[in-house]
Design a protein around this motif. Structure first.
Motif, PDB file in Angstrom:
ATOM      1  N   ARG A   1       9.551   4.800   1.196  1.00  0.00           N
ATOM      2  CA  ARG A   1       8.432   5.272   1.995  1.00  0.00           C
ATOM      3  C   ARG A   1       7.593   6.257   1.187  1.00  0.00           C
ATOM      4  NH1 ARG A   1      10.428   7.528   7.526  1.00  0.00           N
ATOM      5  NH2 ARG A   1      12.174   8.108   6.212  1.00  0.00           N
ATOM      6  N   PRO A   2       6.288   6.347   1.393  1.00  0.00           N
ATOM      7  CA  PRO A   2       5.504   5.642   2.410  1.00  0.00           C
ATOM      8  C   PRO A   2       5.002   4.261   1.977  1.00  0.00           C
ATOM      9  CG  PRO A   2       4.119   7.202   1.269  1.00  0.00           C
ATOM     10  CD  PRO A   2       5.477   7.296   0.634  1.00  0.00           C
ATOM     11  N   ALA A   3       5.448   3.725   0.836  1.00  0.00           N
ATOM     12  CA  ALA A   3       4.987   2.399   0.437  1.00  0.00           C
ATOM     13  C   ALA A   3       5.427   1.364   1.475  1.00  0.00           C
ATOM     14  CB  ALA A   3       5.562   2.040  -0.935  1.00  0.00           C
TER      15      ALA A   3
ATOM     16  N   ASP B   1       0.828  -1.206   0.000  1.00  0.00           N
ATOM     17  CA  ASP B   1       0.000   0.000   0.000  1.00  0.00           C
ATOM     18  C   ASP B   1       0.860   1.253   0.000  1.00  0.00           C
ATOM     19  OD1 ASP B   1      -2.371  -1.267  -0.063  1.00  0.00           O
ATOM     20  OD2 ASP B   1      -2.839  -1.066   2.076  1.00  0.00           O
ATOM     21  N   ILE B   2       0.343   2.290  -0.619  1.00  0.00           N
ATOM     22  CA  ILE B   2       0.995   3.596  -0.538  1.00  0.00           C
ATOM     23  C   ILE B   2      -0.012   4.583   0.043  1.00  0.00           C
ATOM     24  CG2 ILE B   2       2.250   5.371  -1.811  1.00  0.00           C
ATOM     25  CD1 ILE B   2       2.617   3.344  -4.076  1.00  0.00           C
ATOM     26  N   PRO B   3       0.085   4.890   1.342  1.00  0.00           N
ATOM     27  CA  PRO B   3      -0.852   5.860   1.908  1.00  0.00           C
ATOM     28  C   PRO B   3      -0.518   7.278   1.421  1.00  0.00           C
ATOM     29  CG  PRO B   3       0.679   5.065   3.590  1.00  0.00           C
ATOM     30  CD  PRO B   3       1.052   4.397   2.307  1.00  0.00           C
ATOM     31  N   HIS B   4      -1.536   8.070   1.233  1.00  0.00           N
ATOM     32  CA  HIS B   4      -1.286   9.481   0.901  1.00  0.00           C
ATOM     33  C   HIS B   4      -2.356  10.314   1.585  1.00  0.00           C
ATOM     34  CE1 HIS B   4      -4.376   9.816  -2.455  1.00  0.00           C
ATOM     35  NE2 HIS B   4      -4.398   8.558  -2.113  1.00  0.00           N
ATOM     36  N   ARG B   5      -2.394  11.607   1.301  1.00  0.00           N
ATOM     37  CA  ARG B   5      -3.250  12.512   2.064  1.00  0.00           C
ATOM     38  C   ARG B   5      -4.724  12.127   2.045  1.00  0.00           C
ATOM     39  NH1 ARG B   5      -1.642  18.073  -0.325  1.00  0.00           N
ATOM     40  NH2 ARG B   5      -1.032  16.609  -1.947  1.00  0.00           N
ATOM     41  N   ARG B   6      -5.191  11.660   0.900  1.00  0.00           N
ATOM     42  CA  ARG B   6      -6.621  11.358   0.808  1.00  0.00           C
ATOM     43  C   ARG B   6      -6.856   9.878   0.605  1.00  0.00           C
ATOM     44  NH1 ARG B   6      -5.953  15.976  -2.341  1.00  0.00           N
ATOM     45  NH2 ARG B   6      -5.669  14.605  -4.114  1.00  0.00           N
TER      46      ARG B   6
ATOM     47  N   THR C   1      -5.566   5.624   0.505  1.00  0.00           N
ATOM     48  CA  THR C   1      -4.467   4.694   0.290  1.00  0.00           C
ATOM     49  C   THR C   1      -4.534   4.153  -1.126  1.00  0.00           C
ATOM     50  OG1 THR C   1      -4.535   4.052   2.597  1.00  0.00           O
ATOM     51  CG2 THR C   1      -3.446   2.533   1.102  1.00  0.00           C
ATOM     52  N   LEU C   2      -3.372   4.078  -1.773  1.00  0.00           N
ATOM     53  CA  LEU C   2      -3.300   3.455  -3.085  1.00  0.00           C
ATOM     54  C   LEU C   2      -2.757   2.044  -2.916  1.00  0.00           C
ATOM     55  CD1 LEU C   2      -1.729   6.381  -5.131  1.00  0.00           C
ATOM     56  CD2 LEU C   2      -4.113   5.655  -5.130  1.00  0.00           C
TER      57      LEU C   2
ATOM     58  N   ALA D   1      -4.064   5.056  -9.374  1.00  0.00           N
ATOM     59  CA  ALA D   1      -5.129   5.762  -8.669  1.00  0.00           C
ATOM     60  C   ALA D   1      -6.507   5.480  -9.269  1.00  0.00           C
ATOM     61  CB  ALA D   1      -4.848   7.262  -8.679  1.00  0.00           C
TER      62      ALA D   1
END
Lengths: 282, 332
Positions: free
Chosen positions: B60-62, B13-18, B20-21, B284
């Motif tokens: 990171r953040p993956a 997973d790659i978390p981001h501001r809005r 998780t991808l 995305a």
């Protein structure tokens, strides 16, 4: 074959004769001051001659450093040859009094580069990128210009609405389509494609190669196709030239070439291509 | 065969501001000792991310958010950084795409080799030097003793990649992860490096995870191949099987799209290439169900809803309920 129309009466779109180009080799500062030594030069291209009839594709193949891109730059007038002549539709591109011809020729020659990421200005909208050649050559302005841009985008398989977007909003294959639309914008006859698909994925490469082929037959374009990939060349070109260290070691029709290349270097290149054994072990 | 590396249901997973991808979405695969597994896919398929997950070098953040990675009988996806560091280079060697950037330009190659050898296998400097010369010889660098004192810039691209391979072998690893090892090289040099990798694999019994976008390289090097699409396995099986009888519509399309030197594929300069419409979806915006369904000619309404898992078809496993296993010859 669509492209084999007789061209005996017309001058070839591109003809190159005895083309050579030297580059100076940097010398350490102090040694440069020692008198009596000739400046060392590196000969990137040596005595290359070939021509491309209208509506055909000529492929130049070779490994890195073989001089492919140097030839491409000379053919479009970006690099001046050390010796030799480049003729576009019979006009000498580098004749001393040919400033006007050169300007006139510029519109008829275009180039598609390898990496659309690097060849499109990231701060310009697509309409400005594709519109620039149209404006620069005074082909149209205002609403007519916008209509032309839209037309070119549709020709390459994008939509007119894409004109408002920026390059980063597109995928790699779409960006290469924008680069092709820009090349078409000045309505050229001759396009130099310098490794146009080597930065793309295979499935996208097929789309771009097919697009180039369709454009060629629809618009009667002539291509100089530069590539290191023999399989792509086999697919695209009617004639092949193999470059090794700046020397054209072999030149032949695609069919003859792939049936059995003569030069040792071409044979080596061909045998080094990984073979995908497809349907042979049944 | 005993499996050296096993991934089960790996999720990255790659978390981001809005939100998780999900970059890797449930990938299972295994590599046996002495086997070359090819991981193919186009950009965005997640092939490099799988390699990086195995060696614990996800940027990171993956991060690994699910599933398990086993090296032999040791689970390695939950190791602390210092434990991972002991493994990396020692049990798992790495070869990256660009030998220009994986060598230290300010260190003689002999020193780089000796340092790496002694880091993983404590030994006196003199024996490490002998070992370094032996490694250079093994990867085909002529006059290895003399070359020990050379700097990276004094070698050609192909020779630099040979030195990178020697460095990867320095810790005597059981597994080598080779991420696009020949992409930056000319075809003639590429052929040499492929031969070298195969020879080393056979001589030393090293398992290799070969990550590439080039089906030709896979055909010449790998024993088995795993085709990735949008973070999932589309098809996996023996190379001869997958390349000669591709079953998944994506593999079929991919094979057809490759320009070929094969005379059976039409006359030179005339034949049109078959193409897959559209492009790989961005991470995305992956479609629901089977991620390939919007580009697939044989998609059914179900394909948009149900996410297919790989199931056996012939000697392969194919993640497509439409094409496998009933229509064995969907490819031809």
């Amino acid at each position: 074959m669509k492209h084999s129309t007789p061209t005996t009466t017309v001058a070839p779109v591109l003809s190159v004769e005895g083309l050579s180009r030297d580059f100076n080799i940097p010398v350490p500062f102090l040694r440069r001051l020692v008198p009596g030594r000739p400046r060392p030069v590196f000969r990137a291209v040596t005595d290359v001659s070939f021509e491309i009839p209208r509506g055909q594709t000529y492929a130049l193949v070779g490994e890195s450093g073989s001089g492919k891109s140097t030839i491409a730059r000379m053919v479009v007038g970006l690099t001046r040859p050390t010796a030799g002549v480049v003729r576009i539709a019979g006009h000498d591109l580098f004749a001393p009094d040919a400033r006007d011809t050169r300007q006139a020729m510029r519109r008829r020659i275009q180039m598609v580069f390898q990496d659309p990421q690097a060849s499109l200005n990231p701060r310009w909208r697509v309409e400005a990128i594709v519109g620039e050649p149209i404006r620069a050559f005074g082909l149209a302005s205002g609403r007519a210009l916008a209509a032309r841009v839209a037309g070119h985008l549709e020709t390459v398989g994008l939509s007119a609405a894409d004109a408002r977007k920026y390059p980063h909003e597109f995928s790699g294959g779409q960006r290469q389509r924008i680069a092709i639309a820009r090349a078409l914008a000045s309505e050229p006859e001759f396009i130099v494609c310098d490794e146009p698909t080597s930065a793309l994925d295979v499935s996208v490469q097929a789309q771009v190669l097919n697009l180039l082929r369709t454009l060629q037959s629809d618009l009667g374009l002539t291509y100089l196709f530069i590539s290191h990939d023999l399989a792509v060349v086999r697919h695209m070109a009617q004639r092949v030239g193999v470059l090794q260290r700046g020397i054209l070691v072999e030149e032949a029709d695609t069919k003859t070439f792939f049936a059995g290349p003569k030069a040792e270097y071409s044979q080596m290149l061909l045998s080094a291509v990984p073979k995908i054994r497809k349907g042979t072990d049944e | 065969m005993t499996d050296l590396l096993t991934l089960t249901d790996l999720v990255v997973d790659i978390p981001h501001r809005r939100g998780t991808l999900r970059a890797i979405d449930g990938v299972s695969l295994s590599i046996a000792r002495g086997e070359v597994l090819g991981l193919v896919g186009e950009s965005g398929a997640g092939k490099s991310m799988i390699g990086n997950a195995v060696i614990g070098l996800l940027a990171r953040p993956a991060h690994v958010a699910g599933g398990e990675i086993w090296l032999g009988d040791r689970r390695i996806d939950r190791l602390a950084p210092h434990q991972m560091r002991q493994l990396r280079g020692r049990r798992i060697g790495m070869i990256f795409q660009d030998p220009q950037t994986s060598l230290n330009p300010l260190m003689r190659i002999g020193d780089q080799l000796v340092e790496t050898i002694r880091l993983h296998r404590p030994m006196p400097a003199a024996s490490a030097r002998t070992e370094a010369i032996r490694l250079l010889d093994e990867v085909g660098i002529p006059a290895p003793e003399e070359r020990m004192a050379y700097w990276p810039h004094q070698f050609s691209g192909g020779q630099r990649q040979r030195i990178v391979i020697a460095l990867a072998l320095a810790g005597e690893p059981e597994l080598i992860i080779a991420d696009e090892p020949t992409t930056a090289l000319d075809v003639s040099v590429q052929a040499q490096i492929i031969r070298l990798l195969k020879r080393l694999c056979a001589d030393r019994g090293v398992a290799v995870m070969l990550i590439t976008h080039d089906m030709g390289v896979i055909a010449e090097t790998a024993d088995r191949v795993c085709v990735l699409y949008a973070g999932r396995v589309a098809e996996t099986g023996p190379v001869t099987e997958v390349l000669s009888r591709p079953r998944h519509p994506y593999t079929v399309g991919l094979m057809d799209a490759i320009p070929s030197l094969d005379p059976a594929r039409g006359e030179p300069g005339v034949a049109t290439l078959r193409q897959i419409p559209g492009a790989m979806p961005s991470i995305a915006a992956r479609p629901s169900g089977c991620a390939f369904h919007p580009r697939c000619a044989s998609a059914t309404p179900d394909c948009a809803r149900v996410r297919p898992d790989p199931r056996p078809a012939g000697r392969s496993e194919v993640a497509c309920p439409v094409c496998a296993p009933t229509h064995e010859d969907a490819a031809s």
